[in-house]
Enzyme design. Sequence first.
Site, PDB file in Angstrom:
ATOM      1  N   TRP A 216       0.833  -1.195  -0.345  1.00  0.00           N
ATOM      2  CA  TRP A 216      -0.196   0.055   0.017  1.00  0.00           C
ATOM      3  C   TRP A 216       0.237   1.729  -0.161  1.00  0.00           C
ATOM      4  O   TRP A 216       1.786   1.452   0.537  1.00  0.00           O
ATOM      5  CB  TRP A 216      -0.895   0.010   0.854  1.00  0.00           C
ATOM      6  CG  TRP A 216      -0.848  -0.736   2.658  1.00  0.00           C
ATOM      7  CD1 TRP A 216       0.323   0.316   3.058  1.00  0.00           C
ATOM      8  CD2 TRP A 216      -1.370  -1.104   3.759  1.00  0.00           C
ATOM      9  NE1 TRP A 216       0.664  -0.617   4.602  1.00  0.00           N
ATOM     10  CE2 TRP A 216      -0.411  -1.352   4.877  1.00  0.00           C
ATOM     11  CE3 TRP A 216      -2.300  -2.169   3.266  1.00  0.00           C
ATOM     12  CZ2 TRP A 216      -0.751  -1.872   5.868  1.00  0.00           C
ATOM     13  CZ3 TRP A 216      -2.912  -3.128   4.430  1.00  0.00           C
ATOM     14  CH2 TRP A 216      -1.773  -2.783   6.048  1.00  0.00           C
ATOM     15  N   ASP A 311       4.814  -2.836 -13.355  1.00  0.00           N
ATOM     16  CA  ASP A 311       3.507  -2.569 -13.601  1.00  0.00           C
ATOM     17  C   ASP A 311       2.778  -1.479 -14.254  1.00  0.00           C
ATOM     18  O   ASP A 311       3.469  -1.474 -16.029  1.00  0.00           O
ATOM     19  CB  ASP A 311       4.031  -0.682 -12.639  1.00  0.00           C
ATOM     20  CG  ASP A 311       3.896  -1.363 -11.104  1.00  0.00           C
ATOM     21  OD1 ASP A 311       1.950  -1.078 -10.796  1.00  0.00           O
ATOM     22  OD2 ASP A 311       4.012  -1.092  -9.861  1.00  0.00           O
TER      23      ASP A 311
HETATM   24  C1  LIG Z   1      -5.219  -2.989 -10.944  1.00  0.00           C
HETATM   25  C2  LIG Z   1      -4.503  -2.257  -9.721  1.00  0.00           C
HETATM   26  C3  LIG Z   1      -3.629  -2.794  -8.980  1.00  0.00           C
HETATM   27  C4  LIG Z   1      -3.148  -1.700  -8.093  1.00  0.00           C
HETATM   28  N1  LIG Z   1      -2.100  -1.994  -7.403  1.00  0.00           N
HETATM   29  C5  LIG Z   1      -2.205  -0.526  -6.559  1.00  0.00           C
HETATM   30  C6  LIG Z   1      -0.572  -1.259  -5.573  1.00  0.00           C
HETATM   31  O1  LIG Z   1      -0.141  -1.849  -5.072  1.00  0.00           O
HETATM   32  N2  LIG Z   1      -0.777  -0.068  -4.416  1.00  0.00           N
HETATM   33  C7  LIG Z   1      -1.117   0.672  -4.453  1.00  0.00           C
HETATM   34  O2  LIG Z   1      -1.555   1.794  -3.021  1.00  0.00           O
HETATM   35  N3  LIG Z   1      -2.552   1.280  -4.540  1.00  0.00           N
HETATM   36  C8  LIG Z   1      -2.242   0.263  -6.167  1.00  0.00           C
HETATM   37  N4  LIG Z   1      -3.511   0.433  -6.809  1.00  0.00           N
HETATM   38  C9  LIG Z   1      -4.392   1.916  -6.316  1.00  0.00           C
HETATM   39  C10 LIG Z   1      -5.056   1.456  -5.477  1.00  0.00           C
HETATM   40  O3  LIG Z   1      -6.381   0.422  -5.412  1.00  0.00           O
HETATM   41  C11 LIG Z   1      -6.587   2.639  -5.776  1.00  0.00           C
HETATM   42  O4  LIG Z   1      -5.978   3.815  -5.466  1.00  0.00           O
HETATM   43  C12 LIG Z   1      -7.660   2.950  -4.625  1.00  0.00           C
HETATM   44  O5  LIG Z   1      -8.018   4.102  -4.495  1.00  0.00           O
HETATM   45  C13 LIG Z   1      -6.784   3.232  -3.185  1.00  0.00           C
HETATM   46  O6  LIG Z   1      -8.136   3.266  -1.902  1.00  0.00           O
HETATM   47  P1  LIG Z   1      -7.446   3.341  -0.889  1.00  0.00           P
HETATM   48  O7  LIG Z   1      -7.418   5.204  -0.936  1.00  0.00           O
HETATM   49  O8  LIG Z   1      -8.377   3.472   0.227  1.00  0.00           O
HETATM   50  O9  LIG Z   1      -6.459   2.481  -0.363  1.00  0.00           O
HETATM   51  C14 LIG Z   1      -3.897   0.013  -7.520  1.00  0.00           C
HETATM   52  C15 LIG Z   1      -5.355  -0.108  -8.866  1.00  0.00           C
HETATM   53  C16 LIG Z   1      -5.522  -0.913  -9.647  1.00  0.00           C
HETATM   54  C17 LIG Z   1      -6.142  -1.353 -10.069  1.00  0.00           C
END
Ligand SMILES: Cc1cc2nc3c(=O)[nH]c(=O)nc-3n(C[C@H](O)[C@H](O)[C@H](O)COP(=O)(O)O)c2cc1C
Length: 511
Positions: A216, A311
């Site tokens: 995250w 990525d």
């Molecule tokens: C396929 C996919 C993979 C993702 N991988 C990550 C990741 O590894 N780390 C991350 O922080 N956000 C990743 N994201 C983006 C977050 O899921 C996105 O920004 C989300 O809104 C974060 O939610 P939050 O603010 O509640 O944590 C990814 C998004 C997608 C669609």
Amino acid sequence: MPVTVPSEICYHKTVERYREADRMAYTNLGEFIRRLDESGELVRVAQPVRAELEITAWADRMMKHPGGGKALLFENVVRIGEKEPCGIPVLVNAYGSKRRMAWALGVEDIEGIPARIRSLLKPEIPQDFVDKIKMIPQLVELTKWPPRTVGSGPCQEVVMDPPDLTQLPVCKCWPKDGGAFFTLPQVITKRLSDGVRNVGMYRMQVYDGRTTGMHWHIHHGGSGYLDEYVKAGKRMEVAVALGGDPVLAYSASAPLPDGIDEYLFAGFVREKPVELVKCRTIDLEAPADAEYIIEGYVDPGESRLEGPFGDHTGFYSLEDRYPVFHVTAITHRKNPVYPHTVVGPPPMEDFYMGWATERIFLPLIQMVLPEVIDYSLPAEGIFHNWVFVKIRKRYPGHAFKVMNAIWGLGQLMFSKFVVVVDEWVDVHDTSQVLWVLGNHCEPERDTLVTKGPRDALDHAAPIAHFGNKMGFDATGKWPEEGHNRPWPDRIVMDDSVLRKADETWRKLGLS
Ligand SMILES: Cc1cc2nc3c(=O)[nH]c(=O)nc-3n(C[C@H](O)[C@H](O)[C@H](O)COP(=O)(O)O)c2cc1C
């Protein structure tokens, strides 16, 4: 500040138009797969395909088809290090077209969802008594969306004993990846101070049968919540759900404001509350209809090298230290499907998830920036590099006001290059935007370089998470903006001439 949105996209009539035929909440991922299958949107792959690199090669090829190609269900996947198929099917590219993305959210046309959000933000207040009475069911509906905890669910039909992540067909996507990664997880946590849930999508690198990385980013919800546990010196419980109604995984990726439960949002989108069950070894709830639930915890203070990972930038994100997730239980359906995506050089499946976000969040942007007519996050910009914004310009410097606001709006804060154009420009046509940008911009006068947070994956930022941003005012310039030469008219043909040419072309069979 008054909220103005174009009247033709206003309120209940529009909402009803979208709702009539389209509404459909899936009870589980299997139901969605069946729908894709029956409508020719799914390719079943019966021959054995390896979880190591081979699934990516197939998926990447399919995702590069114009419009995103079809979903793939690999029925005979060979897990890493094994020789024979494992019997657990792997679903890829389920969200990977505009059509399937809309279907995943239970609508035929994605615009139905922003139309419902608009109707909540600016409800049409009826004038007469009878119409007011008619509105009551609509208001009552607002109370129907919060998730509900139920006694049991298919996600707990089988308890894996002992829990072992290597039993799942987790894929190693690209040659230089540090290992196999979960790529579509719903990572569920609760804030220590008030118990508010966050669900985020963060990739997880499998270290062994009982531990993974927890990638995250520092700006995202899970990381923010962990800070509180670190300060309190407490272990943070984490549940990871895979699958369920496809709206669930989309919601985990949606940039909702901090403190808004993604499963409440999912309930709103599907117009049916999400059902949750209590986890077996931790004090969290997870979706009852999921394929898998992985329970565990993150210890404050513990970190481990994670990555590299091919990525969605199209480059490998570098190795770095991230928290470690320890598994305490794994439960699953009797015949689970493993949901997976592959990210890489755009466009890939996640472009369509980002597209849904772009469309769904427009009304919320317009709430604070009513002058924004539309915006676009082009595939080449991988969400944070390029934002094209179309405005109704009213005063000198208006474009600069808008770009500054964009840099302050939720996850749009990561936007590295913001291009603001006039209302006649089609922001979904990257070629047109570049044409206008080149013509309308005077490099010094019409650009703004500022500072702010940068996406964790942005490898050009000299310092991780922090750097410059640049805005381009590509609107037509006014004398009040220091342009004292005449501004040229755009070349547009007369309507009457066009009509005549159209008619003649039709007669000649040219159109
Ligand atoms: C396929 C996919 C993979 C993702 N991988 C990550 C990741 O590894 N780390 C991350 O922080 N956000 C990743 N994201 C983006 C977050 O899921 C996105 O920004 C989300 O809104 C974060 O939610 P939050 O603010 O509640 O944590 C990814 C998004 C997608 C669609």
